[in-house]
Motif scaffolding. Structure first.
Motif, PDB file in Angstrom:
ATOM      1  N   LEU A 156       2.652   2.624  -8.570  1.00  0.00           N
ATOM      2  CA  LEU A 156       1.503   2.496  -9.505  1.00  0.00           C
ATOM      3  C   LEU A 156       1.978   2.729 -11.087  1.00  0.00           C
ATOM      4  O   LEU A 156       1.323   1.983 -11.972  1.00  0.00           O
TER       5      LEU A 156
ATOM      6  N   HIS B 280       0.211   5.309  -0.312  1.00  0.00           N
ATOM      7  CA  HIS B 280      -0.789   5.377   0.793  1.00  0.00           C
ATOM      8  C   HIS B 280       0.274   5.400   2.135  1.00  0.00           C
ATOM      9  O   HIS B 280       1.043   5.096   2.330  1.00  0.00           O
TER      10      HIS B 280
ATOM     11  N   PHE C 113       2.042   2.278  -3.332  1.00  0.00           N
ATOM     12  CA  PHE C 113       0.964   3.064  -4.286  1.00  0.00           C
ATOM     13  C   PHE C 113       0.809   4.641  -3.466  1.00  0.00           C
ATOM     14  O   PHE C 113      -0.124   5.067  -4.220  1.00  0.00           O
TER      15      PHE C 113
ATOM     16  N   HIS D 192      -5.558   0.095  -2.421  1.00  0.00           N
ATOM     17  CA  HIS D 192      -5.439   1.140  -3.285  1.00  0.00           C
ATOM     18  C   HIS D 192      -7.091   1.580  -4.032  1.00  0.00           C
ATOM     19  O   HIS D 192      -7.351   2.524  -3.880  1.00  0.00           O
TER      20      HIS D 192
ATOM     21  N   SER E  92      -9.620   4.451  -3.755  1.00  0.00           N
ATOM     22  CA  SER E  92      -9.808   5.318  -5.007  1.00  0.00           C
ATOM     23  C   SER E  92     -11.371   5.333  -5.289  1.00  0.00           C
ATOM     24  O   SER E  92     -11.730   6.066  -6.480  1.00  0.00           O
TER      25      SER E  92
ATOM     26  N   ALA F 170       0.786  -1.356   0.028  1.00  0.00           N
ATOM     27  CA  ALA F 170      -0.059  -0.026   0.054  1.00  0.00           C
ATOM     28  C   ALA F 170       0.974   1.258  -0.092  1.00  0.00           C
ATOM     29  O   ALA F 170       0.566   2.228  -0.585  1.00  0.00           O
TER      30      ALA F 170
END
Length: 316
Positions: free
Chosen positions: A302, A50, A48, A267, A271, A45
């Motif tokens: 990502l 976060h 990505f 993610h 989102s 996570a």
């Protein structure tokens, strides 16, 4: 600022054999990293972008320092990683023998640090405000950690999203019956459940994916995810059932693919994606990691994952 993801459970120094299809009884060399399913999910996570953290403990040894340094290098918040009063940081050896079914040896001396969590290791405001709280079922097996997690689940009050990974390692449990009782107790506090067919069998006594998903939904789970190996991944809510087909990859190591899936799922949830979109994205993350040797070190960003998805699409 609220955490996007707070995971809880085991952590270790992981040693990955660099030789494919080579057993522990043969000469091997290893690459060193960190692992433990909830650790890998937190890393995934964070990769990505976060804000993620893990609640766990390491030993009073240089390996504990290595773990902390690696977590920080991956961007994981280490505020809730404590040093235990006793026990050495666990070490795990992994051999891709064969890649689709890696062999694992856990070196977890009695009272491994991550089994020594106590309720004060997380403050209530942090626990309640975390957008996603991720529990590994293996963490319910031993020590003060098990009851601490049940305490935290009760405080959180089935807030969205409270996630249980039905992660099952036989060596952690006295019996399958104990594992099932703990899993079902935890399920009553969770909103999302994730497990493969074997783990659903342990937790529910059901091996049929659709029946397992129905059982989880009937227990109050809002999103049930059943990993079906070569048949893909089944995602189910009360209103919809969707199956994501596996991607054609060259398998290097089956370890950690589910954790990459978990980080990508987080993610997608954050989102606001729909079932089909976050299912495909998470499935691709798992496929990407299965094509790599390492776990935490190989978690994609990502940019990397989107490129992989694009390449997979062009190869079909």
């Amino acid at each position: 600022m609220a955490l996007d993801l707070l995971t809880v459970g085991r952590i270790s120094v992981d040693l990955f054999s660099e030789q494919i299809n080579t057993s522990f009884s043969q000469p091997q060399t290893f690459q060193k990293s960190i692992g433990g399913s909830p650790t890998n999910v937190a890393v995934a996570a964070a990769r990505f972008g976060h804000k993620s953290a893990i609640v766990t403990k390491v030993g009073v040894d240089p390996l504990g320092e290595f773990v902390l340094n690696k977590l920080q290098s991956f961007g994981v918040d280490t505020s809730f990683v404590k040093v235990a009063e006793s026990g050495l940081t666990p070490v795990v050896l992994a051999s891709q023998d064969p890649p689709e079914d890696p062999k694992i040896i856990f070196h977890r001396q009695p009272s491994a640090p991550d089994t020594q969590l106590i309720t004060s290791d997380i403050d209530d405001p942090t626990l309640k405000s975390a957008k996603n709280f991720w529990v590994s079922a293996c963490a319910l097996s031993q020590g003060t950690t098990a009851e601490s997690i049940f305490h935290w689940l009760e405080i959180r009050g089935r807030a969205k999203e409270t996630i249980i990974d039905l992660d099952y390692r036989p060596s952690f449990w006295k019996s399958r019956e104990d594992a099932r009782a703990a899993a079902q107790r935890a399920l009553s506090h969770c909103t999302i459940a994730i497990g493969n067919i074997a783990e659903c069998d342990v937790a529910l006594g059901i091996t049929d994916p659709n029946r397992a998903a129905d059982d989880l939904l009937n227990r109050g789970i809002s999103l049930a995810i059943v990993k079906m190996g070569g048949d893909g991944v089944l995602l189910a809510t009360k209103d919809k059932v969707h199956v994501v087909k596996p991607l054609p990859i060259k398998l290097v190591c089956g370890l950690g693919a589910g954790d990459a899936f978990g980080g990508a799922l987080i993610h997608g949830l954050l989102s606001g994606w729909d079932l089909e979109k976050f299912g495909a994205f998470a499935n691709a993350a798992g496929a990407y990691l299965a094509s790599e040797l390492m776990c935490a070190d190989a978690m994609p960003t990502l940019e990397i994952l989107n490129k992989f998805i694009e390449e997979m699409g062009s190869n079909r």
